[in-house]
Design a protein around this motif. Structure first.
Motif, mmCIF file in Angstrom:
data_model
loop_
_atom_site.group_PDB
_atom_site.id
_atom_site.type_symbol
_atom_site.label_atom_id
_atom_site.label_comp_id
_atom_site.label_asym_id
_atom_site.label_seq_id
_atom_site.Cartn_x
_atom_site.Cartn_y
_atom_site.Cartn_z
ATOM 1 N N LEU A 157 -20.962 19.173 -1.721
ATOM 2 C CA LEU A 157 -21.998 18.455 -2.454
ATOM 3 C C LEU A 157 -23.348 18.569 -1.763
ATOM 4 O O LEU A 157 -24.381 18.761 -2.409
ATOM 5 C CB LEU A 157 -21.592 16.989 -2.604
ATOM 6 C CG LEU A 157 -22.458 16.122 -3.526
ATOM 7 C CD1 LEU A 157 -22.428 16.675 -4.945
ATOM 8 C CD2 LEU A 157 -21.973 14.677 -3.503
ATOM 9 N N VAL A 158 -23.351 18.466 -0.438
ATOM 10 C CA VAL A 158 -24.599 18.604 0.322
ATOM 11 C C VAL A 158 -25.190 19.995 0.136
ATOM 12 O O VAL A 158 -26.392 20.162 -0.094
ATOM 13 C CB VAL A 158 -24.355 18.306 1.817
ATOM 14 C CG1 VAL A 158 -25.579 18.708 2.643
ATOM 15 C CG2 VAL A 158 -24.053 16.824 2.025
ATOM 16 N N LYS A 159 -24.340 21.046 0.237
ATOM 17 C CA LYS A 159 -24.818 22.421 0.064
ATOM 18 C C LYS A 159 -25.348 22.643 -1.348
ATOM 19 O O LYS A 159 -26.385 23.289 -1.547
ATOM 20 C CB LYS A 159 -23.683 23.401 0.363
ATOM 21 C CG LYS A 159 -23.250 23.421 1.827
ATOM 22 C CD LYS A 159 -22.066 24.356 2.033
ATOM 23 C CE LYS A 159 -21.602 24.335 3.488
ATOM 24 N NZ LYS A 159 -20.396 25.205 3.701
ATOM 25 N N LEU A 160 -24.630 22.113 -2.333
ATOM 26 C CA LEU A 160 -25.057 22.248 -3.716
ATOM 27 C C LEU A 160 -26.375 21.518 -3.950
ATOM 28 O O LEU A 160 -27.281 22.013 -4.634
ATOM 29 C CB LEU A 160 -23.971 21.699 -4.635
ATOM 30 C CG LEU A 160 -24.155 21.903 -6.138
ATOM 31 C CD1 LEU A 160 -24.240 23.383 -6.477
ATOM 32 C CD2 LEU A 160 -23.002 21.244 -6.894
ATOM 33 N N ASN A 161 -26.485 20.345 -3.354
ATOM 34 C CA ASN A 161 -27.707 19.550 -3.436
ATOM 35 C C ASN A 161 -28.895 20.324 -2.874
ATOM 36 O O ASN A 161 -29.972 20.383 -3.473
ATOM 37 C CB ASN A 161 -27.494 18.245 -2.643
ATOM 38 C CG ASN A 161 -28.607 17.242 -2.836
ATOM 39 O OD1 ASN A 161 -29.617 17.525 -3.440
ATOM 40 N ND2 ASN A 161 -28.385 16.057 -2.290
ATOM 41 N N ASP A 162 -28.700 20.969 -1.721
ATOM 42 C CA ASP A 162 -29.770 21.730 -1.080
ATOM 43 C C ASP A 162 -30.188 22.931 -1.939
ATOM 44 O O ASP A 162 -31.373 23.223 -2.077
ATOM 45 C CB ASP A 162 -29.328 22.213 0.306
ATOM 46 C CG ASP A 162 -29.169 21.079 1.306
ATOM 47 O OD1 ASP A 162 -29.707 19.988 1.034
ATOM 48 O OD2 ASP A 162 -28.509 21.274 2.341
ATOM 49 N N GLU A 163 -29.184 23.628 -2.507
ATOM 50 C CA GLU A 163 -29.506 24.785 -3.343
ATOM 51 C C GLU A 163 -30.256 24.363 -4.600
ATOM 52 O O GLU A 163 -31.224 25.011 -5.026
ATOM 53 C CB GLU A 163 -28.230 25.533 -3.713
ATOM 54 C CG GLU A 163 -28.508 26.834 -4.463
ATOM 55 C CD GLU A 163 -27.252 27.606 -4.792
ATOM 56 O OE1 GLU A 163 -27.373 28.681 -5.422
ATOM 57 O OE2 GLU A 163 -26.140 27.137 -4.437
ATOM 58 N N LEU A 164 -29.823 23.254 -5.188
ATOM 59 C CA LEU A 164 -30.516 22.725 -6.360
ATOM 60 C C LEU A 164 -31.955 22.374 -6.026
ATOM 61 O O LEU A 164 -32.882 22.673 -6.788
ATOM 62 C CB LEU A 164 -29.771 21.494 -6.885
ATOM 63 C CG LEU A 164 -30.435 20.724 -8.033
ATOM 64 C CD1 LEU A 164 -30.602 21.620 -9.255
ATOM 65 C CD2 LEU A 164 -29.623 19.479 -8.378
ATOM 66 N N GLN A 165 -32.168 21.763 -4.885
ATOM 67 C CA GLN A 165 -33.510 21.372 -4.487
ATOM 68 C C GLN A 165 -34.414 22.605 -4.316
ATOM 69 O O GLN A 165 -35.551 22.629 -4.785
ATOM 70 C CB GLN A 165 -33.433 20.580 -3.183
ATOM 71 C CG GLN A 165 -34.741 20.055 -2.641
ATOM 72 C CD GLN A 165 -35.418 18.999 -3.480
ATOM 73 O OE1 GLN A 165 -36.632 18.885 -3.424
ATOM 74 N NE2 GLN A 165 -34.681 18.224 -4.245
ATOM 75 N N ARG A 166 -33.891 23.644 -3.654
ATOM 76 C CA ARG A 166 -34.681 24.856 -3.445
ATOM 77 C C ARG A 166 -35.086 25.492 -4.774
ATOM 78 O O ARG A 166 -36.228 25.900 -4.967
ATOM 79 C CB ARG A 166 -33.884 25.870 -2.616
ATOM 80 C CG ARG A 166 -33.832 25.571 -1.130
ATOM 81 C CD ARG A 166 -33.242 26.751 -0.364
ATOM 82 N NE ARG A 166 -31.886 27.065 -0.769
ATOM 83 C CZ ARG A 166 -30.798 26.589 -0.173
ATOM 84 N NH1 ARG A 166 -30.915 25.764 0.847
ATOM 85 N NH2 ARG A 166 -29.600 26.933 -0.588
#
Length: 502
Positions: A157-166
């Motif tokens: 979830l954290v990795k997905l969150n970061d990719e979404l933010q970028r």
């Protein structure tokens, strides 16, 4: 902010199953336009090989973004067609489909995380009572498996969150409905002021005038610093100081607080204002082995002045006039059209910047362009004001007005100023909000209004090199001397004319 320089911990992305409701200003900042959204940052030139040099852009994303913008993903999804059209109109490379796909993935993954958390809590509650050893052991194993599964999902979830933010940070700000759609040639003229001067003698450009009057030294500067640097000499130094002091005095009369700013800032602040300090074509000088950059405009340190704060409603609007030196790599800026002082790596500038309530930003945008027009009219310049087309707006701008002045020696109009309304694009990245005050209601218990994001605007009051070009070329005399415009004379010790040295 002149030319194409046309941007702490933020609110985290909403991971709950029901998205948080952001202030209505994000969706509808005023009655005249639709919601602004972040866009892929337009760069402040190719990398420099000097000690202060722009780092090469890695094609791999960093493991985690340094900061998070407060982006309303639900409104992006609900307004998909309008967002997609805006991306096309701005020639943006933002990937809306990927953003929506990542958002849906994150939404469903969060639901699964919450389900596992519920199961884990249920197991924990069962273990509070009296249990047979075998039953307790079974629950312990279940709890262990749930914990391990939950840890793995939370990491995903954290990795997905970061990719979404970028990816979402590349979505452009929305565009004012009156902005012309297309490239720079589609920009429309709002106003034409004055007329070009009539000369009864051959016109010289600022380079020839400066050489004859001993005002510049480009050759020595090239040896000391490289191309596109310069020394100002003699009356040109006085002219720079006069322009800066006169401009500051004029904008202070209009309620602007004078500032000098840091000229080195953190890369994250540059990014939050809407620029890519380490991209391949950036105009930002980045400092090796640090997270710092030289500023390309005072917009950046002034934008960061109230970073991560909630302002009182009574403080708004905040109006600043910031003096700074500016540094730009100006890659690809070669040819006769950019010779001399027109495009340089370092220059002095006075930048106006406003923090205001969302419903007031359109009004202050008009005020900023009026101030610019008054300043240039006072100096007797012939200029035009343009409503810039969608592809030329730059990352944060919802709407941008440029001022182009006639430069007789260059035989063309050249940009000397711009004024941009960035709505809440920068404030959502910088974390700058205000708490609206509410009129007391009799018999109703007073409660605090939720904070809202401010709107930010910026405009160039005076960019010295191009103003010097205008003054030298428009006020040249047949004998090679230069008249000083009357408003500047008190700031030049009463000097009325620049003449050849004996």
């Amino acid at each position: 902010m002149m030319d194409s320089l046309n941007r702490p911990t933020f609110q985290a992305l909403i991971l709950a199953t029901t998205p948080t409701h952001f202030p209505s200003s994000f969706l509808f900042p005023s009655s005249t336009y639709t919601f602004p959204l972040p866009r892929c940052i337009k760069a402040l030139s190719t990398t420099s090989t000097a000690t202060l040099q722009s780092s090469k852009l890695s094609h791999d994303y960093p493991a985690k973004p340094q900061w998070k913008a407060s982006i309303d993903f639900k409104s992006i999804k609900d307004n998909k067609d309008a967002v997609a059209a805006n991306i096309r109109n701005r020639k943006s490379h933002a990937n809306l489909e990927l953003v929506l796909h990542l958002y849906d993935q994150m939404f469903h993954l969060q639901k699964e995380v919450e389900r596992l958390r519920g199961d884990r809590n249920a197991v924990a509650n069962k273990m509070k009572g009296k249990l047979e050893p075998s039953e307790r052991q079974t629950l312990i194993e279940q709890g262990k498996n749930l914990k391990e599964g939950l840890i793995a999902l939370e990491e995903d979830l954290v990795k997905l969150n970061d990719e979404l933010q970028r990816e979402a940070q590349c979505i452009p700000n929305m565009t004012h409905p009156d902005v012309p759609i297309g490239g720079e040639d589609c920009s429309t003229i709002r106003k034409m002021v004055g007329s070009p001067p009539n000369f009864s003698f051959p016109v010289k450009d600022h380079l020839q005038l400066g050489k004859e009057l001993d005002l510049f030294d480009f050759d020595a500067a090239a040896e000391v610093s490289g191309s596109k640097f310069y020394y100002l000499k003699n009356e040109a130094v006085l002219l720079e100081m006069a322009l800066l002091n006169w401009t500051l005095s004029e904008v202070m009369k209009r309620g602007f607080t004078p500032l000098t700013t840091p000229e080195i800032v953190r890369s994250s602040v540059v990014e939050k204002c809407g620029f890519q300090p380490r991209a391949n074509n950036t105009q930002v000088y980045s400092i090796d082995d640090s997270d710092q950059c030289l500023i390309g405009t005072a917009e950046i340190p002034v934008g960061g002045l109230h970073m991560d704060s909630i302002l009182a409603d009574s403080m708004l609007p905040l109006k600043y006039a910031a003096f700074s030196h500016c540094f730009r790599t100006e890659a690809g800026a070669a040819g006769t059209a950019t010779r001399g002082l027109y495009r340089v790596h370092q220059f002095s500038k006075v930048e106006m910047f406003i923090f205001c309530r969302p419903e007031e930003s359109e009004y202050y945008h008009q005020e900023l362009i009026k101030i610019e027009e008054d300043i240039f009219s006072s100096l007797g310049l012939h200029f035009k004001t343009l409503d810039m087309a969608s592809e030329d707006l730059g990352a944060p701008a919802y709407r941008k007005f440029d001022v182009e002045a006639w430069m007789p020696g260059l035989e063309r109009f050249g940009e000397i100023s711009s004024a941009s309304n960035c709505t809440d694009y920068q404030s959502r990245r910088l974390g700058i909000r205000y708490r609206p005050s509410e009129a007391p209601v009799v018999g109703v218990k007073k409660s605090k209004a939720p904070p809202q994001f401010v709107h930010t605007l910026n405009a160039t009051a005076c960019a010295v090199p191009r103003m010097i070009i205008c003054l030298l070329e428009n006020y040249q005399q047949e004998d090679g001397s230069i008249l000083i415009p009357e408003p500047l004379r008190p700031f030049m010790g009463g000097l009325n004319i620049i003449t050849r040295k004996s």
